[in-house]
Design an enzyme around this catalytic site. Structure first.
Site, PDB file in Angstrom:
ATOM      1  N   LYS A 297     -28.954  -2.465 -51.192  1.00 58.70           N
ATOM      2  CA  LYS A 297     -28.302  -1.223 -50.772  1.00 58.70           C
ATOM      3  C   LYS A 297     -27.992  -0.424 -52.032  1.00 58.70           C
ATOM      4  O   LYS A 297     -27.185  -0.862 -52.862  1.00 58.70           O
ATOM      5  CB  LYS A 297     -27.006  -1.520 -50.001  1.00 58.70           C
ATOM      6  CG  LYS A 297     -27.201  -2.247 -48.676  1.00 58.70           C
ATOM      7  CD  LYS A 297     -25.840  -2.629 -48.094  1.00 58.70           C
ATOM      8  CE  LYS A 297     -25.977  -3.286 -46.719  1.00 58.70           C
ATOM      9  NZ  LYS A 297     -24.668  -3.796 -46.230  1.00 58.70           N
TER      10      LYS A 297
ATOM     11  N   ASP B  71     -27.874 -10.715 -38.674  1.00 59.29           N
ATOM     12  CA  ASP B  71     -26.846 -10.444 -39.694  1.00 59.29           C
ATOM     13  C   ASP B  71     -25.490 -10.580 -39.028  1.00 59.29           C
ATOM     14  O   ASP B  71     -24.955  -9.625 -38.473  1.00 59.29           O
ATOM     15  CB  ASP B  71     -26.996  -9.042 -40.283  1.00 59.29           C
ATOM     16  CG  ASP B  71     -25.832  -8.696 -41.221  1.00 59.29           C
ATOM     17  OD1 ASP B  71     -25.086  -9.612 -41.616  1.00 59.29           O
ATOM     18  OD2 ASP B  71     -25.659  -7.499 -41.539  1.00 59.29           O
TER      19      ASP B  71
ATOM     20  N   GLU C  38     -25.134   1.750 -35.255  1.00 54.78           N
ATOM     21  CA  GLU C  38     -26.490   1.760 -35.786  1.00 54.78           C
ATOM     22  C   GLU C  38     -27.549   1.928 -34.708  1.00 54.78           C
ATOM     23  O   GLU C  38     -28.736   1.709 -34.950  1.00 54.78           O
ATOM     24  CB  GLU C  38     -26.729   0.503 -36.615  1.00 54.78           C
ATOM     25  CG  GLU C  38     -25.795   0.452 -37.820  1.00 54.78           C
ATOM     26  CD  GLU C  38     -26.005  -0.750 -38.721  1.00 54.78           C
ATOM     27  OE1 GLU C  38     -26.880  -1.587 -38.408  1.00 54.78           O
ATOM     28  OE2 GLU C  38     -25.309  -0.857 -39.737  1.00 54.78           O
TER      29      GLU C  38
ATOM     30  N   LYS D 212     -34.349  -2.586 -42.964  1.00 58.07           N
ATOM     31  CA  LYS D 212     -33.548  -2.370 -41.755  1.00 58.07           C
ATOM     32  C   LYS D 212     -32.862  -1.023 -41.888  1.00 58.07           C
ATOM     33  O   LYS D 212     -32.237  -0.716 -42.906  1.00 58.07           O
ATOM     34  CB  LYS D 212     -32.554  -3.500 -41.505  1.00 58.07           C
ATOM     35  CG  LYS D 212     -31.416  -3.663 -42.484  1.00 58.07           C
ATOM     36  CD  LYS D 212     -30.407  -4.646 -41.900  1.00 58.07           C
ATOM     37  CE  LYS D 212     -29.221  -4.847 -42.805  1.00 58.07           C
ATOM     38  NZ  LYS D 212     -28.177  -5.659 -42.171  1.00 58.07           N
TER      39      LYS D 212
ATOM     40  N   ASP E 206     -26.035 -10.534 -48.811  1.00 59.74           N
ATOM     41  CA  ASP E 206     -25.623  -9.124 -48.881  1.00 59.74           C
ATOM     42  C   ASP E 206     -24.280  -9.036 -49.588  1.00 59.74           C
ATOM     43  O   ASP E 206     -24.204  -8.756 -50.782  1.00 59.74           O
ATOM     44  CB  ASP E 206     -25.560  -8.535 -47.475  1.00 59.74           C
ATOM     45  CG  ASP E 206     -25.009  -7.108 -47.443  1.00 59.74           C
ATOM     46  OD1 ASP E 206     -24.956  -6.451 -48.504  1.00 59.74           O
ATOM     47  OD2 ASP E 206     -24.617  -6.649 -46.353  1.00 59.74           O
TER      48      ASP E 206
ATOM     49  N   GLN F 249     -22.567  -9.325 -36.034  1.00 61.21           N
ATOM     50  CA  GLN F 249     -22.726  -7.885 -36.188  1.00 61.21           C
ATOM     51  C   GLN F 249     -24.087  -7.328 -35.780  1.00 61.21           C
ATOM     52  O   GLN F 249     -24.165  -6.280 -35.159  1.00 61.21           O
ATOM     53  CB  GLN F 249     -22.458  -7.515 -37.657  1.00 61.21           C
ATOM     54  CG  GLN F 249     -22.405  -6.025 -37.931  1.00 61.21           C
ATOM     55  CD  GLN F 249     -21.813  -5.750 -39.291  1.00 61.21           C
ATOM     56  OE1 GLN F 249     -20.596  -5.816 -39.460  1.00 61.21           O
ATOM     57  NE2 GLN F 249     -22.643  -5.467 -40.276  1.00 61.21           N
ATOM     58  N   GLU F 250     -25.167  -8.020 -36.153  1.00 62.26           N
ATOM     59  CA  GLU F 250     -26.489  -7.451 -35.905  1.00 62.26           C
ATOM     60  C   GLU F 250     -27.462  -8.494 -35.382  1.00 62.26           C
ATOM     61  O   GLU F 250     -27.627  -9.562 -35.978  1.00 62.26           O
ATOM     62  CB  GLU F 250     -27.074  -6.854 -37.197  1.00 62.26           C
ATOM     63  CG  GLU F 250     -26.260  -5.721 -37.782  1.00 62.26           C
ATOM     64  CD  GLU F 250     -26.877  -5.162 -39.052  1.00 62.26           C
ATOM     65  OE1 GLU F 250     -28.062  -5.463 -39.338  1.00 62.26           O
ATOM     66  OE2 GLU F 250     -26.180  -4.434 -39.773  1.00 62.26           O
TER      67      GLU F 250
ATOM     68  N   HIS G 220     -19.110  -3.270 -35.951  1.00 60.11           N
ATOM     69  CA  HIS G 220     -19.959  -2.116 -35.646  1.00 60.11           C
ATOM     70  C   HIS G 220     -19.937  -1.724 -34.176  1.00 60.11           C
ATOM     71  O   HIS G 220     -20.626  -0.784 -33.776  1.00 60.11           O
ATOM     72  CB  HIS G 220     -21.418  -2.392 -36.059  1.00 60.11           C
ATOM     73  CG  HIS G 220     -21.629  -2.301 -37.540  1.00 60.11           C
ATOM     74  ND1 HIS G 220     -22.857  -2.524 -38.136  1.00 60.11           N
ATOM     75  CD2 HIS G 220     -20.773  -2.002 -38.550  1.00 60.11           C
ATOM     76  CE1 HIS G 220     -22.742  -2.362 -39.443  1.00 60.11           C
ATOM     77  NE2 HIS G 220     -21.486  -2.053 -39.715  1.00 60.11           N
TER      78      HIS G 220
ATOM     79  N   GLU H  30     -29.180 -13.111 -42.484  1.00 61.74           N
ATOM     80  CA  GLU H  30     -28.458 -12.392 -43.543  1.00 61.74           C
ATOM     81  C   GLU H  30     -26.969 -12.686 -43.439  1.00 61.74           C
ATOM     82  O   GLU H  30     -26.402 -12.665 -42.343  1.00 61.74           O
ATOM     83  CB  GLU H  30     -28.717 -10.890 -43.395  1.00 61.74           C
ATOM     84  CG  GLU H  30     -27.920 -10.018 -44.339  1.00 61.74           C
ATOM     85  CD  GLU H  30     -27.961  -8.549 -43.952  1.00 61.74           C
ATOM     86  OE1 GLU H  30     -26.987  -7.829 -44.280  1.00 61.74           O
ATOM     87  OE2 GLU H  30     -28.933  -8.116 -43.298  1.00 61.74           O
TER      88      GLU H  30
ATOM     89  N   HIS I 229     -30.219   0.294 -44.932  1.00 62.92           N
ATOM     90  CA  HIS I 229     -29.383   1.483 -44.750  1.00 62.92           C
ATOM     91  C   HIS I 229     -27.913   1.073 -44.810  1.00 62.92           C
ATOM     92  O   HIS I 229     -27.584  -0.070 -45.096  1.00 62.92           O
ATOM     93  CB  HIS I 229     -29.693   2.129 -43.410  1.00 62.92           C
ATOM     94  CG  HIS I 229     -29.355   1.234 -42.241  1.00 62.92           C
ATOM     95  ND1 HIS I 229     -29.232   1.681 -40.951  1.00 62.92           N
ATOM     96  CD2 HIS I 229     -29.099  -0.113 -42.157  1.00 62.92           C
ATOM     97  CE1 HIS I 229     -28.933   0.686 -40.145  1.00 62.92           C
ATOM     98  NE2 HIS I 229     -28.841  -0.406 -40.851  1.00 62.92           N
ATOM     99  N   ARG I 230     -27.010   1.995 -44.473  1.00 59.27           N
ATOM    100  CA  ARG I 230     -25.599   1.691 -44.250  1.00 59.27           C
ATOM    101  C   ARG I 230     -25.231   2.161 -42.846  1.00 59.27           C
ATOM    102  O   ARG I 230     -25.900   3.000 -42.255  1.00 59.27           O
ATOM    103  CB  ARG I 230     -24.691   2.365 -45.274  1.00 59.27           C
ATOM    104  CG  ARG I 230     -24.925   1.994 -46.722  1.00 59.27           C
ATOM    105  CD  ARG I 230     -24.953   0.500 -47.010  1.00 59.27           C
ATOM    106  NE  ARG I 230     -23.762  -0.242 -46.701  1.00 59.27           N
ATOM    107  CZ  ARG I 230     -22.886  -0.691 -47.600  1.00 59.27           C
ATOM    108  NH1 ARG I 230     -23.071  -0.447 -48.883  1.00 59.27           N
ATOM    109  NH2 ARG I 230     -21.850  -1.410 -47.231  1.00 59.27           N
ATOM    110  N   SER I 231     -24.135   1.641 -42.328  1.00 63.90           N
ATOM    111  CA  SER I 231     -23.738   2.019 -40.967  1.00 63.90           C
ATOM    112  C   SER I 231     -23.320   3.482 -40.887  1.00 63.90           C
ATOM    113  O   SER I 231     -23.485   4.134 -39.857  1.00 63.90           O
ATOM    114  CB  SER I 231     -22.611   1.114 -40.464  1.00 63.90           C
ATOM    115  OG  SER I 231     -21.541   1.087 -41.388  1.00 63.90           O
TER     116      SER I 231
ATOM    117  N   SER J  30     -18.890  -2.460 -43.101  1.00 68.52           N
ATOM    118  CA  SER J  30     -18.806  -3.865 -43.484  1.00 68.52           C
ATOM    119  C   SER J  30     -19.234  -3.947 -44.942  1.00 68.52           C
ATOM    120  O   SER J  30     -20.416  -3.965 -45.263  1.00 68.52           O
ATOM    121  CB  SER J  30     -19.747  -4.697 -42.592  1.00 68.52           C
ATOM    122  OG  SER J  30     -19.801  -6.030 -43.023  1.00 68.52           O
TER     123      SER J  30
END
Length: 429
Positions: free
Chosen positions: A337, A241, A204, A388, A312, A162-163, A154, A285, A365-367, A41
């Site tokens: 990031k 997020d 993740e 995160k 983001d 997403q999160e 994800h 987010e 982080h990144r996925s 993403s």
């Protein structure tokens, strides 16, 4: 710090996709090695990740071009030359690339060198990376924001957002906070199993069940917090997020995985306002899409005094874009990031601009992650206060938590745990 050699190679990230690893050796003999992550993403204005495009190899995702750029152009520009500091090294690479988004050499190539150099310098000084990068006198260990339910792009389920994260903030130290988070993660598995839901995990490490609604994700998490012996809002709160840019279609928000409906910006803000009034949410987010600046302004005006609103995709760890957001009174926090901007120095500049203007910084982080633990040290060094980096499983995520545990033990009583004061305008029970 004179560089003796720079060597890059193609390695794999947590999705099994190629990425760049670089090792730098200084003339002193000190070495530093770094691996660059990759996102699924991604914001439109992120620094450009260079991929080969050869469909006969890794379906076009190879990074041999980026590796070659490190081993040739970048190595030629840096090896055998005295480099005074990190900023000088990063500036040389930025100028060598010469594009606004690092598309010539590749942000993945440039960042791998930037981080490897920082590690080599830390090793030369016989310091931990967080000590070498430290930007303040007092060290703060971050609240681990753990992505316990995955949706959106994800996960292969019916959740639009997403999160769904938990933030264990009512703890005396990081060690206790991560234990609280892990206990809640395992309790969530039992809650989902009891309801007959699948407990497979997404990219993740969070669970990725098909639920009755997006809102049920919040409800099962609250049930898990209670089952683990904690009080929602007091001990552990919720961060979200939704990755709204992934839902943005024809100037509306498409709930493409659940009911197929479309929502206006105002309707999207109303959803967040309702959730924040009902649930112990401390952080939202990307509540709006990166191109919905008007929606972001409405969201910030409505909820900016109640919850941390993190940008983001809209900011992409870019100081110039962040300044636009500050001027337009958009959000009150920025996601950080390193690979969105492509060098360590530029990332630090963005964080300084944020802090100077009262914005929080939330490191991520990144996925598509790796075993590299740089962001753990970086979060402590910059005093971000929250991080995160995944959920309660998958070693490429847990490695960052383990590094933070090591850092806390190194620091002893010199370390402070960020706790609830991390979150801007905390909205808790």
């Amino acid at each position: 710090m004179m560089i003796k050699s720079i060597k890059a190679q193609e390695v794999l990230d947590s999705r099994g996709n190629p990425t760049v690893e670089t090792e730098i050796t200084l003339t002193s003999g000190a070495k530093g090695r770094a691996i660059v992550p990759s996102g699924a993403s991604t914001g439109e204005r992120e620094a450009a990740e260079l991929r080969d495009g050869d469909k006969t190899r890794f379906f076009g995702k190879g990074v041999l071009k980026a590796v070659a750029n490190v081993n040739s152009d970048i190595a030629d520009a840096l090896c055998g030359k005295k480099i005074n500091d990190q900023r000088e090294l990063d500036t040389i690479m930025i100028n060598l690339d010469g594009t606004p988004n690092k598309s010539k050499l590749g942000a993945n190539a440039i960042l791998s060198v930037s981080l490897a150099y920082a590690k080599a310098c830390a090793n030369k000084k016989e310091e931990a990376l967080f000590q070498h990068l430290a930007q303040q006198d007092k060290y703060v260990l971050p609240v681990p924001c753990m992505n316990v339910i995955n949706g959106g792009v994800h996960a292969d389920n019916n959740i639009d957002f997403q999160e769904f994260m938990i933030a264990p903030h009512n703890a005396p130290n990081f060690e206790t906070a991560i234990r609280m988070g892990i206990e809640t993660f395992h309790s969530l598995k039992k809650v989902l199993q009891a309801k007959g839901y699948n407990t497979a995990v997404g990219d993740e490490g969070g669970f990725a069940p098909n639920l009755k609604s997006n809102e049920e994700a919040i409800e099962v998490i609250l049930e898990a917090i209670t089952a683990a012996g904690y009080v929602p809002g007091k001990d552990i709160s919720i961060c979200l997020d939704p990755a709204s840019s992934e839902m943005w279609k024809e100037n509306k928000y498409h709930f493409f995985k659940s009911d197929g409906s479309y929502k206006s910006s105002e309707e999207m803000v109303a959803i967040w306002e309702d959730w924040i009034n009902k649930y112990p949410i401390v952080l939202l987010e990307d509540g709006m899409a990166e191109n919905d600046w008007k929606g972001w302004q409405i969201l910030t005006e409505k909820l900016g005094d109640k919850v941390e609103l993190v940008g983001d995709d809209i900011f992409c760890t870019n100081a110039k874009i962040l300044q636009e957001g500050i001027d337009k009174k958009v959000a009150n926090s920025i996601l950080i990031k390193l690979n969105q901007i492509g060098t360590l120095s530029e990332t630090i500049d963005t964080m300084k601009l944020a802090k100077d203007n009262g914005y929080n910084c939330f490191v991520s982080h990144r996925s598509g992650e790796t075993e590299d633990t740089t962001i753990a040290d970086f979060t402590v060094a910059l005093g971000a206060g929250h991080l995160k980096t995944g959920s309660g499983c998958r070693s490429e995520r847990i490695s960052k938590f383990n590094q933070l545990l090591r850092i806390e033990r190194i620091l002893g009583d010199k370390a402070e745990f960020a706790g609830i004061k991390t979150f801007k305008n905390q909205y808790v029970c």
